[in-house]
Design a protein around this motif. Structure first.
Motif, PDB file in Angstrom:
ATOM      1  N   UNK A 105       0.841  -1.210   0.000  1.00  0.00           N
ATOM      2  CA  UNK A 105       0.000   0.000   0.000  1.00  0.00           C
ATOM      3  C   UNK A 105       0.872   1.254   0.000  1.00  0.00           C
ATOM      4  N   UNK A 106       1.974   1.225   0.747  1.00  0.00           N
ATOM      5  CA  UNK A 106       2.892   2.368   0.765  1.00  0.00           C
ATOM      6  C   UNK A 106       3.500   2.581  -0.628  1.00  0.00           C
ATOM      7  N   UNK A 107       3.862   1.492  -1.288  1.00  0.00           N
ATOM      8  CA  UNK A 107       4.402   1.605  -2.651  1.00  0.00           C
ATOM      9  C   UNK A 107       3.351   2.150  -3.604  1.00  0.00           C
ATOM     10  N   UNK A 108       2.109   1.705  -3.442  1.00  0.00           N
ATOM     11  CA  UNK A 108       1.024   2.208  -4.290  1.00  0.00           C
ATOM     12  C   UNK A 108       0.848   3.710  -4.079  1.00  0.00           C
ATOM     13  N   UNK A 109       0.969   4.160  -2.844  1.00  0.00           N
ATOM     14  CA  UNK A 109       0.856   5.600  -2.561  1.00  0.00           C
ATOM     15  C   UNK A 109       2.003   6.364  -3.216  1.00  0.00           C
ATOM     16  N   UNK A 110       3.207   5.801  -3.166  1.00  0.00           N
ATOM     17  CA  UNK A 110       4.348   6.446  -3.827  1.00  0.00           C
ATOM     18  C   UNK A 110       4.137   6.505  -5.334  1.00  0.00           C
ATOM     19  N   UNK A 111       3.644   5.424  -5.893  1.00  0.00           N
ATOM     20  CA  UNK A 111       3.394   5.384  -7.334  1.00  0.00           C
ATOM     21  C   UNK A 111       2.277   6.361  -7.695  1.00  0.00           C
ATOM     22  N   UNK A 112       1.303   6.563  -6.802  1.00  0.00           N
ATOM     23  CA  UNK A 112       0.239   7.533  -7.051  1.00  0.00           C
ATOM     24  C   UNK A 112       0.826   8.931  -7.228  1.00  0.00           C
ATOM     25  N   UNK A 113       1.873   9.237  -6.481  1.00  0.00           N
ATOM     26  CA  UNK A 113       2.566  10.517  -6.663  1.00  0.00           C
ATOM     27  C   UNK A 113       3.196  10.613  -8.038  1.00  0.00           C
ATOM     28  N   UNK A 114       3.718   9.499  -8.512  1.00  0.00           N
ATOM     29  CA  UNK A 114       4.305   9.469  -9.850  1.00  0.00           C
ATOM     30  C   UNK A 114       3.213   9.638 -10.901  1.00  0.00           C
ATOM     31  N   UNK A 115       2.033   9.067 -10.647  1.00  0.00           N
ATOM     32  CA  UNK A 115       0.910   9.232 -11.572  1.00  0.00           C
ATOM     33  C   UNK A 115       0.565  10.717 -11.692  1.00  0.00           C
ATOM     34  N   UNK A 116       0.569  11.422 -10.568  1.00  0.00           N
ATOM     35  CA  UNK A 116       0.308  12.863 -10.597  1.00  0.00           C
ATOM     36  C   UNK A 116       1.326  13.602 -11.433  1.00  0.00           C
ATOM     37  N   UNK A 117       2.567  13.216 -11.295  1.00  0.00           N
ATOM     38  CA  UNK A 117       3.617  13.852 -12.098  1.00  0.00           C
ATOM     39  C   UNK A 117       3.493  13.449 -13.561  1.00  0.00           C
ATOM     40  N   UNK A 118       3.048  12.215 -13.811  1.00  0.00           N
ATOM     41  CA  UNK A 118       2.834  11.774 -15.195  1.00  0.00           C
ATOM     42  C   UNK A 118       1.703  12.570 -15.835  1.00  0.00           C
ATOM     43  N   UNK A 119       0.683  12.935 -15.038  1.00  0.00           N
ATOM     44  CA  UNK A 119      -0.380  13.818 -15.542  1.00  0.00           C
ATOM     45  C   UNK A 119       0.219  15.143 -16.000  1.00  0.00           C
ATOM     46  N   UNK A 120       1.090  15.703 -15.181  1.00  0.00           N
ATOM     47  CA  UNK A 120       1.741  16.967 -15.534  1.00  0.00           C
ATOM     48  C   UNK A 120       2.586  16.810 -16.781  1.00  0.00           C
TER      49      UNK A 120
END
Length: 130
Positions: A76-91
């Motif tokens: 779950x912690x890794x998924x949360x970290x990857x979610x941050x990357x998803x946000x940056x991928x949106x940008x």
């Protein structure tokens, strides 16, 4: 720095436009890949949590059930970290789309002018640097 395909040492407008479009496509593909990675971490966390809870009901030793729950927590912690990357991928995708649109606005008119002009263009070997 050379961008795109060149005729001699000249960069073509079509190459610039194609490169700008390619950045947008790559950014979208990267975003989708990162989103899939986030989903996999969530799935693995759910699976590890389910196994830990099932083993607890079956009276499996505590170190094993605890280890599975820890795997779930870390996933779950890794998924949360990857979610941050998803946000940056949106940008990244938004910036790439902006780049493509700006490039089209800036250079597309040159492409259109080259297609519709009535003046005979020089042959490529004539305009190559010596």
């Amino acid at each position: 720095m050379s961008v795109g395909k060149a005729v001699g040492s000249f960069v073509t407008v079509a190459a610039i436009l194609a490169r700008a479009t390619a950045y947008g496509v790559r950014a979208a593909l990267t975003k989708r890949a990162v989103e899939r990675l986030e989903k996999r971490y969530h799935d693995r966390a759910d699976s590890a949590r389910y196994l830990s809870e099932a083993m607890g009901k079956l009276k499996v030793d505590e170190p094993t059930t605890t280890a599975y729950m820890e795997v779930s927590t870390l996933s779950e912690a890794m998924a949360a970290n990857v979610a941050g990357i998803v946000g940056r991928a949106d940008s990244l995708q938004a910036n790439a789309q902006g780049l493509s649109e700006a490039t089209e606005a800036e250079h597309g008119r040159m492409r259109d002018a080259n297609r519709t002009h009535t003046v005979q263009m020089a042959q490529a070997k004539f305009i190559q640097p010596r």
